[in-house]
Design a protein around this motif. Structure first.
Motif, PDB file in Angstrom:
ATOM      1  N   ASN A  26       0.828  -1.208   0.000  1.00  0.00           N
ATOM      2  CA  ASN A  26       0.000   0.000   0.000  1.00  0.00           C
ATOM      3  C   ASN A  26       0.866   1.262   0.000  1.00  0.00           C
ATOM      4  O   ASN A  26       0.529   2.263  -0.648  1.00  0.00           O
ATOM      5  CB  ASN A  26      -0.929   0.001   1.213  1.00  0.00           C
ATOM      6  CG  ASN A  26      -1.772   1.252   1.312  1.00  0.00           C
ATOM      7  OD1 ASN A  26      -1.335   2.251   1.881  1.00  0.00           O
ATOM      8  ND2 ASN A  26      -2.958   1.219   0.755  1.00  0.00           N
TER       9      ASN A  26
ATOM     10  N   TRP B 258      -1.146  13.238   1.091  1.00  0.00           N
ATOM     11  CA  TRP B 258      -1.815  12.450   2.119  1.00  0.00           C
ATOM     12  C   TRP B 258      -1.204  12.756   3.487  1.00  0.00           C
ATOM     13  O   TRP B 258      -0.006  12.941   3.628  1.00  0.00           O
ATOM     14  CB  TRP B 258      -1.757  10.958   1.814  1.00  0.00           C
ATOM     15  CG  TRP B 258      -0.409  10.311   2.001  1.00  0.00           C
ATOM     16  CD1 TRP B 258       0.571  10.179   1.064  1.00  0.00           C
ATOM     17  CD2 TRP B 258       0.101   9.731   3.206  1.00  0.00           C
ATOM     18  NE1 TRP B 258       1.671   9.553   1.595  1.00  0.00           N
ATOM     19  CE2 TRP B 258       1.417   9.267   2.911  1.00  0.00           C
ATOM     20  CE3 TRP B 258      -0.402   9.563   4.492  1.00  0.00           C
ATOM     21  CZ2 TRP B 258       2.213   8.638   3.871  1.00  0.00           C
ATOM     22  CZ3 TRP B 258       0.384   8.947   5.440  1.00  0.00           C
ATOM     23  CH2 TRP B 258       1.673   8.480   5.123  1.00  0.00           C
TER      24      TRP B 258
ATOM     25  N   GLU C  50       3.594   1.689  -1.491  1.00  0.00           N
ATOM     26  CA  GLU C  50       4.188   1.889  -2.806  1.00  0.00           C
ATOM     27  C   GLU C  50       3.157   2.261  -3.871  1.00  0.00           C
ATOM     28  O   GLU C  50       3.508   2.858  -4.890  1.00  0.00           O
ATOM     29  CB  GLU C  50       4.918   0.610  -3.233  1.00  0.00           C
ATOM     30  CG  GLU C  50       6.041   0.210  -2.279  1.00  0.00           C
ATOM     31  CD  GLU C  50       6.573  -1.173  -2.567  1.00  0.00           C
ATOM     32  OE1 GLU C  50       5.988  -1.843  -3.467  1.00  0.00           O
ATOM     33  OE2 GLU C  50       7.542  -1.593  -1.909  1.00  0.00           O
ATOM     34  N   LEU C  51       1.872   1.908  -3.632  1.00  0.00           N
ATOM     35  CA  LEU C  51       0.866   2.073  -4.673  1.00  0.00           C
ATOM     36  C   LEU C  51       0.313   3.480  -4.789  1.00  0.00           C
ATOM     37  O   LEU C  51      -0.031   3.932  -5.878  1.00  0.00           O
ATOM     38  CB  LEU C  51      -0.290   1.097  -4.418  1.00  0.00           C
ATOM     39  CG  LEU C  51       0.016  -0.393  -4.618  1.00  0.00           C
ATOM     40  CD1 LEU C  51      -1.193  -1.232  -4.229  1.00  0.00           C
ATOM     41  CD2 LEU C  51       0.414  -0.669  -6.057  1.00  0.00           C
ATOM     42  N   ASP C  52       0.208   4.187  -3.690  1.00  0.00           N
ATOM     43  CA  ASP C  52      -0.490   5.473  -3.668  1.00  0.00           C
ATOM     44  C   ASP C  52       0.426   6.593  -4.149  1.00  0.00           C
ATOM     45  O   ASP C  52       1.504   6.813  -3.597  1.00  0.00           O
ATOM     46  CB  ASP C  52      -0.984   5.775  -2.250  1.00  0.00           C
ATOM     47  CG  ASP C  52      -2.104   6.802  -2.257  1.00  0.00           C
ATOM     48  OD1 ASP C  52      -2.110   7.653  -3.159  1.00  0.00           O
ATOM     49  OD2 ASP C  52      -2.966   6.743  -1.366  1.00  0.00           O
ATOM     50  N   ASN C  53      -0.013   7.313  -5.171  1.00  0.00           N
ATOM     51  CA  ASN C  53       0.764   8.436  -5.704  1.00  0.00           C
ATOM     52  C   ASN C  53       0.331   9.781  -5.139  1.00  0.00           C
ATOM     53  O   ASN C  53       0.819  10.826  -5.574  1.00  0.00           O
ATOM     54  CB  ASN C  53       0.643   8.470  -7.244  1.00  0.00           C
ATOM     55  CG  ASN C  53       1.283   7.251  -7.891  1.00  0.00           C
ATOM     56  OD1 ASN C  53       2.349   6.801  -7.467  1.00  0.00           O
ATOM     57  ND2 ASN C  53       0.626   6.707  -8.910  1.00  0.00           N
ATOM     58  N   ASP C  54      -0.593   9.788  -4.207  1.00  0.00           N
ATOM     59  CA  ASP C  54      -1.083  11.026  -3.595  1.00  0.00           C
ATOM     60  C   ASP C  54       0.036  11.649  -2.750  1.00  0.00           C
ATOM     61  O   ASP C  54       0.433  11.097  -1.728  1.00  0.00           O
ATOM     62  CB  ASP C  54      -2.308  10.714  -2.732  1.00  0.00           C
ATOM     63  CG  ASP C  54      -2.876  11.963  -2.061  1.00  0.00           C
ATOM     64  OD1 ASP C  54      -2.399  13.083  -2.353  1.00  0.00           O
ATOM     65  OD2 ASP C  54      -3.794  11.808  -1.230  1.00  0.00           O
ATOM     66  N   GLN C  55       0.536  12.799  -3.163  1.00  0.00           N
ATOM     67  CA  GLN C  55       1.632  13.464  -2.453  1.00  0.00           C
ATOM     68  C   GLN C  55       1.153  14.313  -1.285  1.00  0.00           C
ATOM     69  O   GLN C  55       1.970  14.819  -0.514  1.00  0.00           O
ATOM     70  CB  GLN C  55       2.425  14.335  -3.430  1.00  0.00           C
ATOM     71  CG  GLN C  55       3.061  13.560  -4.567  1.00  0.00           C
ATOM     72  CD  GLN C  55       4.019  12.489  -4.063  1.00  0.00           C
ATOM     73  OE1 GLN C  55       4.894  12.759  -3.241  1.00  0.00           O
ATOM     74  NE2 GLN C  55       3.866  11.265  -4.552  1.00  0.00           N
TER      75      GLN C  55
ATOM     76  N   ARG D  32      -3.751   7.795   6.466  1.00  0.00           N
ATOM     77  CA  ARG D  32      -4.373   6.719   5.695  1.00  0.00           C
ATOM     78  C   ARG D  32      -5.110   5.818   6.674  1.00  0.00           C
ATOM     79  O   ARG D  32      -4.520   5.278   7.609  1.00  0.00           O
ATOM     80  CB  ARG D  32      -3.315   5.903   4.939  1.00  0.00           C
ATOM     81  CG  ARG D  32      -2.615   6.686   3.842  1.00  0.00           C
ATOM     82  CD  ARG D  32      -1.642   5.788   3.092  1.00  0.00           C
ATOM     83  NE  ARG D  32      -0.862   6.531   2.119  1.00  0.00           N
ATOM     84  CZ  ARG D  32       0.055   5.993   1.317  1.00  0.00           C
ATOM     85  NH1 ARG D  32       0.299   4.699   1.393  1.00  0.00           N
ATOM     86  NH2 ARG D  32       0.712   6.730   0.455  1.00  0.00           N
TER      87      ARG D  32
END
Length: 380
Positions: A209, A218, A211-216, A221
């Motif tokens: 998880n 955040w 590694e997957l999220d590209n939201d800078q 979570r």
């Protein structure tokens, strides 16, 4: 010449006025106190000379019999996807009920979380009593340091005094800053975590998880809300600390709203990494978490969660132990519970005054950061 009857009449009138004012003030004060304590059970008044009755309760039953017999801890197969050795610090705060804490720790260990990345926080306010083994098992604040550190291999941190929920969150943030961590996880002590039957351990999926999220942008979570949550240190340093004037319930509403109002995000990944349960009790034998996992484990956890969330007092498990009288830093369990509930109610009132809104959703009510303590009530 003095008019005695007139003086007596005036004096009587003044005394009546003073009496009326005192009674009016007292009525307002009583109404305010009653509004805070309305839902609290009555506690009989005891004079200092009377002995304080301590309710009898069964001893705190050992929920890991294998370890109590001195047998070795069962093995947990290594998940190859954990081989990256990424530090994933996980905080679990503790105040009362050792059996439930031990269950939570075991659940995370068997879900693949590395022992040296788990940090149990002794937030009991009993100073070094647990570290020295001075408390009995039926003391609500008892915690087994030796089992946590020597048997399970997890870390234990001790707060200098009893913290509220908001203060404990700030303590976690402070510890992360001191250790220069970019992020950290935290979980409630009454949360149980279990890996899915296939697809890798819960911890391995946690790493995926990341590694997957590209939201800078955040900041938090959520994994099934905050049964398990990941916090980003830079975001909290940008927004500010938890508001300790709101000690328990509603302080999360305040913190997460301020985060989002500052332009950060709080994405949710419900049950995407594993199964989490909010429980008010423990299974009889924690060995059932270890391979081969008991086929009835999930069913029992669901039943405990349903029993906790059935509309009654969800925090009943915090008052299941009544022992410890005469031990270091003893506190009356009933008094502790009642005072905490009063503190909770006062915190809710402070939240409402701060934002001029009764409910958690202050963003939907149009509130902005600059509105804190500056807006009128939006209710009649």
């Amino acid at each position: 010449m003095l008019n005695l009857p007139r003086i007596i009449a005036l004096t009587t009138g003044v005394l009546l006025l003073i009496t009326l004012l005192v009674l009016t003030f007292s009525a307002h004060g009583s109404a305010y106190i009653s509004s805070v304590s309305a839902s609290l059970p009555s506690v009989p008044y005891l004079t200092p000379s009377e002995p304080r009755p301590i309710p009898s309760a069964p001893a705190n039953v050992e929920n890991f019999p294998l370890l109590a017999k001195g047998l070795p801890l069962p093995a947990v197969p290594a998940d190859p996807r954990n081989a990256t050795k990424v530090h994933t610090p996980l905080f679990i705060g503790f105040t009362r009920n050792w059996s439930i804490l031990q269950q939570s720790v075991v659940s995370y260990l068997t879900a693949g979380w590395p022992a040296d990345s788990i940090y149990v926080i002794d937030n009991t306010g009993v100073m070094d009593s647990n570290a020295l083994g001075l408390l009995s098992r039926n003391n609500p604040f008892f915690m087994n340091y030796t089992r946590l550190t020597k048997t399970f291999g997890v870390n234990v941190l001790t707060t200098p005094t009893l913290f509220s929920f908001a203060q404990l969150q700030n303590y976690m943030l402070y510890h992360a800053i001191q250790n220069q961590w970019e992020h950290y996880w935290w979980s409630h002590m009454d949360t149980v975590a279990v890996s899915f039957p296939t697809g890798g351990s819960l911890h391995a999926r946690i790493l995926e998880n990341l590694e997957l999220d590209n939201d800078q942008r955040w900041a938090v979570r959520f994994f099934d809300y905050d049964k398990l949550a990941l916090f980003r240190v830079v975001a909290f340093k940008n927004v500010g600390a938890w508001d300790t004037h709101i000690p328990f319930y509603a302080t999360d509403c305040d913190m997460y709203a301020r985060i989002r109002m500052a332009g950060w995000t709080t994405p949710s990944y419900p049950r995407s990494v594993g199964q989490t349960f909010d429980v008010g009790g423990s299974i009889d034998d924690l060995k059932d978490f270890y391979p081969p996992q008991s086929p009835t484990l999930i069913k029992r956890l669901k039943e405990m969660q349903d029993g906790k969330l059935d509309g009654r007092n969800r925090n009943f498990w915090q008052g299941q132990q009544m022992g410890g009288q005469g031990e270091p830093f003893y506190r009356d369990p009933n008094g502790f519970s009642k005072a905490t509930r009063m503190w909770i109610n006062m915190g809710r009132e402070i939240f409402r005054e701060k934002w001029g809104h009764r409910d958690c959703e202050i963003e939907r009510a149009g509130r902005r950061p600059e509105d804190a303590w500056r807006v009128k009530h939006d209710w009649l």
